[in-house]
Design an enzyme around this catalytic site. Sequence first.
Site, PDB file in Angstrom:
ATOM      1  N   GLY A   1       0.817  -1.211   0.000  1.00 54.99           N
ATOM      2  CA  GLY A   1       0.000   0.000   0.000  1.00 54.99           C
ATOM      3  C   GLY A   1       0.849   1.258   0.000  1.00 54.99           C
ATOM      4  N   ASP A   2       0.210   2.403  -0.276  1.00 60.79           N
ATOM      5  CA  ASP A   2       0.873   3.714  -0.285  1.00 60.79           C
ATOM      6  C   ASP A   2       1.996   3.813  -1.312  1.00 60.79           C
ATOM      7  OD1 ASP A   2      -0.807   4.423   1.817  1.00 60.79           O
ATOM      8  OD2 ASP A   2       0.625   3.724   3.327  1.00 60.79           O
ATOM      9  N   GLU A   3       1.851   3.129  -2.416  1.00 62.05           N
ATOM     10  CA  GLU A   3       2.900   3.111  -3.439  1.00 62.05           C
ATOM     11  C   GLU A   3       2.867   4.370  -4.309  1.00 62.05           C
ATOM     12  OE1 GLU A   3       0.600   0.745  -3.090  1.00 62.05           O
ATOM     13  OE2 GLU A   3       1.529  -1.220  -2.792  1.00 62.05           O
ATOM     14  N   GLY A   4       1.789   5.154  -4.177  1.00 63.80           N
ATOM     15  CA  GLY A   4       1.639   6.338  -5.040  1.00 63.80           C
ATOM     16  C   GLY A   4       0.565   6.099  -6.101  1.00 63.80           C
ATOM     17  N   LYS A   5      -0.403   5.233  -5.763  1.00 57.45           N
ATOM     18  CA  LYS A   5      -1.473   4.892  -6.719  1.00 57.45           C
ATOM     19  C   LYS A   5      -2.293   6.132  -7.086  1.00 57.45           C
ATOM     20  CE  LYS A   5      -3.049   1.913  -3.679  1.00 57.45           C
ATOM     21  NZ  LYS A   5      -1.954   2.003  -2.695  1.00 57.45           N
TER      22      LYS A   5
ATOM     23  N   ASN B   1     -10.106   3.259   4.522  1.00 56.49           N
ATOM     24  CA  ASN B   1      -8.768   2.897   5.028  1.00 56.49           C
ATOM     25  C   ASN B   1      -7.714   3.412   4.043  1.00 56.49           C
ATOM     26  OD1 ASN B   1      -9.749   1.046   3.126  1.00 56.49           O
ATOM     27  ND2 ASN B   1      -8.840  -0.748   4.097  1.00 56.49           N
TER      28      ASN B   1
ATOM     29  N   GLY C   1      -5.813   6.054   1.591  1.00 54.74           N
ATOM     30  CA  GLY C   1      -5.515   7.489   1.552  1.00 54.74           C
ATOM     31  C   GLY C   1      -4.693   7.706   0.293  1.00 54.74           C
ATOM     32  N   HIS C   2      -5.301   8.254  -0.740  1.00 49.71           N
ATOM     33  CA  HIS C   2      -4.625   8.433  -2.025  1.00 49.71           C
ATOM     34  C   HIS C   2      -4.326   9.916  -2.243  1.00 49.71           C
ATOM     35  CE1 HIS C   2      -6.297   4.354  -3.662  1.00 49.71           C
ATOM     36  NE2 HIS C   2      -5.618   4.239  -2.540  1.00 49.71           N
TER      37      HIS C   2
ATOM     38  N   ARG D   1     -24.070 -12.047   5.158  1.00 52.26           N
ATOM     39  CA  ARG D   1     -25.343 -11.727   4.485  1.00 52.26           C
ATOM     40  C   ARG D   1     -26.332 -10.973   5.372  1.00 52.26           C
ATOM     41  NH1 ARG D   1     -25.412 -17.754   2.651  1.00 52.26           N
ATOM     42  NH2 ARG D   1     -24.449 -17.745   4.705  1.00 52.26           N
TER      43      ARG D   1
ATOM     44  N   GLN E   1      -5.040  -0.121  -1.139  1.00 57.26           N
ATOM     45  CA  GLN E   1      -4.118  -0.990  -0.399  1.00 57.26           C
ATOM     46  C   GLN E   1      -3.058  -1.570  -1.350  1.00 57.26           C
ATOM     47  OE1 GLN E   1      -7.829  -1.610   0.534  1.00 57.26           O
ATOM     48  NE2 GLN E   1      -7.203   0.241   1.584  1.00 57.26           N
TER      49      GLN E   1
ATOM     50  N   ALA F   1      -1.179   8.530   5.136  1.00 58.89           N
ATOM     51  CA  ALA F   1      -2.061   9.586   4.623  1.00 58.89           C
ATOM     52  C   ALA F   1      -3.439   9.529   5.293  1.00 58.89           C
ATOM     53  CB  ALA F   1      -2.195   9.458   3.110  1.00 58.89           C
TER      54      ALA F   1
ATOM     55  N   GLY G   1      -1.760   8.984   9.810  1.00 59.86           N
ATOM     56  CA  GLY G   1      -0.597   9.755  10.261  1.00 59.86           C
ATOM     57  C   GLY G   1       0.476   8.903  10.940  1.00 59.86           C
TER      58      GLY G   1
ATOM     59  N   GLY H   1       8.800  12.782  -8.219  1.00 55.61           N
ATOM     60  CA  GLY H   1       8.297  13.825  -7.326  1.00 55.61           C
ATOM     61  C   GLY H   1       6.800  13.626  -7.172  1.00 55.61           C
TER      62      GLY H   1
HETATM   63  P1  GDP Z   1      -1.357   5.689  -2.385  1.00 57.09           P
HETATM   64  O1  GDP Z   1      -2.119   5.245  -1.182  1.00 57.09           O
HETATM   65  O2  GDP Z   1      -0.758   4.530  -3.131  1.00 57.09           O
HETATM   66  O3  GDP Z   1      -2.132   6.589  -3.291  1.00 57.09           O
HETATM   67  O4  GDP Z   1      -0.115   6.530  -1.830  1.00 57.09           O
HETATM   68  P2  GDP Z   1      -0.161   7.640  -0.648  1.00 57.09           P
HETATM   69  O5  GDP Z   1      -0.800   8.869  -1.172  1.00 57.09           O
HETATM   70  O6  GDP Z   1      -0.704   7.063   0.594  1.00 57.09           O
HETATM   71  O7  GDP Z   1       1.378   7.833  -0.377  1.00 57.09           O
HETATM   72  C1  GDP Z   1       2.257   8.244  -1.368  1.00 57.09           C
HETATM   73  C2  GDP Z   1       2.945   9.534  -0.893  1.00 57.09           C
HETATM   74  O8  GDP Z   1       4.069   9.793  -1.696  1.00 57.09           O
HETATM   75  C3  GDP Z   1       2.069  10.766  -1.035  1.00 57.09           C
HETATM   76  O9  GDP Z   1       2.415  11.689  -0.046  1.00 57.09           O
HETATM   77  C4  GDP Z   1       2.433  11.306  -2.427  1.00 57.09           C
HETATM   78  O10 GDP Z   1       2.208  12.702  -2.558  1.00 57.09           O
HETATM   79  C5  GDP Z   1       3.898  10.999  -2.441  1.00 57.09           C
HETATM   80  N1  GDP Z   1       4.478  10.696  -3.759  1.00 57.09           N
HETATM   81  C6  GDP Z   1       3.949  10.015  -4.801  1.00 57.09           C
HETATM   82  N2  GDP Z   1       4.852   9.869  -5.773  1.00 57.09           N
HETATM   83  C7  GDP Z   1       5.969  10.469  -5.350  1.00 57.09           C
HETATM   84  C8  GDP Z   1       7.278  10.635  -5.899  1.00 57.09           C
HETATM   85  O11 GDP Z   1       7.605  10.178  -6.995  1.00 57.09           O
HETATM   86  N3  GDP Z   1       8.199  11.308  -5.136  1.00 57.09           N
HETATM   87  C9  GDP Z   1       7.892  11.811  -3.908  1.00 57.09           C
HETATM   88  N4  GDP Z   1       8.838  12.452  -3.242  1.00 57.09           N
HETATM   89  N5  GDP Z   1       6.681  11.674  -3.362  1.00 57.09           N
HETATM   90  C10 GDP Z   1       5.742  10.995  -4.070  1.00 57.09           C
HETATM   91  P1  IMO Z   2      -3.812   2.823   0.442  1.00 52.09           P
HETATM   92  O1  IMO Z   2      -4.959   2.602  -0.518  1.00 52.09           O
HETATM   93  C1  IMO Z   2      -1.293   1.115   3.544  1.00 52.09           C
HETATM   94  C2  IMO Z   2      -3.203  -1.657   6.355  1.00 52.09           C
HETATM   95  C3  IMO Z   2      -3.367  -1.249   7.800  1.00 52.09           C
HETATM   96  C4  IMO Z   2      -3.278  -2.599   8.471  1.00 52.09           C
HETATM   97  C5  IMO Z   2      -4.006  -3.514   7.496  1.00 52.09           C
HETATM   98  C6  IMO Z   2      -5.468  -3.768   7.859  1.00 52.09           C
HETATM   99  O2  IMO Z   2      -3.669   4.219   0.871  1.00 52.09           O
HETATM  100  O3  IMO Z   2      -2.563   2.222  -0.103  1.00 52.09           O
HETATM  101  P2  IMO Z   2      -7.663  -2.273   7.673  1.00 52.09           P
HETATM  102  O4  IMO Z   2      -8.000  -0.960   8.279  1.00 52.09           O
HETATM  103  O5  IMO Z   2      -7.712  -2.300   6.191  1.00 52.09           O
HETATM  104  O6  IMO Z   2      -8.447  -3.410   8.285  1.00 52.09           O
HETATM  105  O7  IMO Z   2      -6.133  -2.541   8.115  1.00 52.09           O
HETATM  106  O8  IMO Z   2      -3.933  -2.879   6.243  1.00 52.09           O
HETATM  107  N1  IMO Z   2      -3.779  -0.713   5.358  1.00 52.09           N
HETATM  108  C7  IMO Z   2      -3.049   0.072   4.559  1.00 52.09           C
HETATM  109  N2  IMO Z   2      -1.717   0.270   4.496  1.00 52.09           N
HETATM  110  N3  IMO Z   2      -2.110   1.736   2.679  1.00 52.09           N
HETATM  111  C8  IMO Z   2      -3.440   1.536   2.698  1.00 52.09           C
HETATM  112  O9  IMO Z   2      -4.271   2.021   1.765  1.00 52.09           O
HETATM  113  C9  IMO Z   2      -3.974   0.703   3.707  1.00 52.09           C
HETATM  114  N4  IMO Z   2      -5.221   0.313   4.043  1.00 52.09           N
HETATM  115  C10 IMO Z   2      -5.093  -0.555   5.044  1.00 52.09           C
HETATM  116  O10 IMO Z   2      -2.334  -0.386   8.194  1.00 52.09           O
HETATM  117  O11 IMO Z   2      -1.935  -3.025   8.513  1.00 52.09           O
HETATM  118 MG    MG Z   3      -2.186   5.642   0.889  1.00 56.90          MG
END
Ligand code: GDP
Ligand code: IMO
Ligand code: MG
Length: 432
Positions: free
Chosen positions: A21-25, A47, A49-50, A151, A232, A307, A310, A423
């Site tokens: 998760g949080d790869e920058g989707k 859950n 945060g994009h 269900r 995720q 995101a 925190g 970036g």
């Molecule tokens: P998501 O859940 O996959 O959409 O990713 P998040 O938004 O939770 O976390 C990605 C974080 O990295 C965010 O704060 C983005 O603004 C930031 N981000 C995305 N791509 C880049 C990048 O190439 N460089 C940097 N420095 N930040 C990035």
């Molecule tokens: P995005 O879409 C990163 C993690 C939680 C926990 C596990 C289960 O922003 O990438 P949950 O609340 O889903 O039952 O929690 O999954 N988790 C994430 N980690 N990015 C997310 O979403 C996540 N959504 C849930 O931290 O380990």
């Molecule tokens: Mg995220």
Amino acid sequence: MSTHTNGRERNATVLVGAQFGDEGKGKLVDYLSNQYNIVVRYQGGANAGHTICFDDKTVVLHLIPSGIFNPNCVCVIGNGVVIDADALMKEIQTVRELGYSVEGRLFISHNAHLIMPYHKLLDSLSEQTRGERIGTTMRGIGPSYVDKFSRVGIRIVDLLSPDVLEEKLRFNLEHKNNLLTKIYAKDEVNVEELVNHYTAFDRSINDFVKNTQVYLNDELKKGKAVLLEGAQGSLLDVDHGTYPFVTSSNPTAGGACTGSGISPIHIGRVIGVAKAYMTRVGNGAFPTELHDEMGERIRKIGHEFGATTGRPRRCGWLDLALLKYSIAVNGISELALTKLDVLDDFDEIKVCTGYKVKGKIIKDFPTDHKTLSQLEPQYKTLDGWKTSNRNAKTFSELHPNTKRYIEFIEDQLETKITFISVGPRREETVFK
Ligand code: GDP
Ligand code: IMO
Ligand code: MG
């Protein structure tokens, strides 16, 4: 063989998180959305945060698809998503305040399940009472999916019929209050308060409710292009992830079909999004996690804090063995590599190419918790590039060592990297 497609055009692309998760989707979906007519969220809930950075704004979306800031794009919240209706109405308001209209371009599946306040309460109580905590986001995700599969869940469509909703709510609350008082020794949820809140729910939600399965299939038949936005990451998938430290849905590509009503026959492309290093928030295995000053340095430079919650994210080196597994279970046809700029100042960069367990080389990524906790990652060390690539617009403009890092990953994974993110902003993207 007939070349007639018979309405089976492969115009749908799935974009999945290839790690934890949080790869920058969010950034990638926003960047790609001008190539698509429709963006669909297919699983998870608030859950997620994009984050999207454009103009002078930084916006974090939890439920609304990340194509919403492209006015030509229609956004759909699919049947597989679990929706906190109050959180959604607030998010719609935020989007409007930013100057973007949602009328006629945001639709919510009538079949999507609701997250009720008791789901959030049960999420928190279940965490407090289990041995080792999952570290959930406390958004009620697991308990809402439990009700769906038992269900007894309440769906978006029920919001449209207050009498049906009231009956279902009263039935659910009787059971939930039993659980709260008898199992968890907690106070009851106030039934009348909740019934009143939901039966009088803001009727403006009605305009967004649609049979999105039919809508999406009709649009695909007309030749429209659809981008399915995963939340995720693949290793958090309830079937393919590091169970039990996972979320309660299927972020992997298969989930895109069940969570939207789009047949696999329409999927022509699967984009995997991976960070140039790795992070994880919450508990569970993380073979390449760095517990030292280096991990701290990545967290600081990459601003690795959740995101949604925190919380500080755990940081580590890129794991190619894990990515190979992710590529296989998703059928990833191309990768987007993000946050490459975070590694700009490092003398050396390590990449995990495989594991050993008790001295033996392991070929396949294990998903059982015990084996995962015994993995010894095997690293290859590459030279850093000690320069900024932020202004690069093409692959050839990247520093030679950055190119070497990217090509090493492509060779090892036998998968091409088509997008490189240097970036957080929309325009800080290199297309290869
Ligand atoms: P998501 O859940 O996959 O959409 O990713 P998040 O938004 O939770 O976390 C990605 C974080 O990295 C965010 O704060 C983005 O603004 C930031 N981000 C995305 N791509 C880049 C990048 O190439 N460089 C940097 N420095 N930040 C990035
Ligand atoms: P995005 O879409 C990163 C993690 C939680 C926990 C596990 C289960 O922003 O990438 P949950 O609340 O889903 O039952 O929690 O999954 N988790 C994430 N980690 N990015 C997310 O979403 C996540 N959504 C849930 O931290 O380990
Ligand atoms: Mg995220």
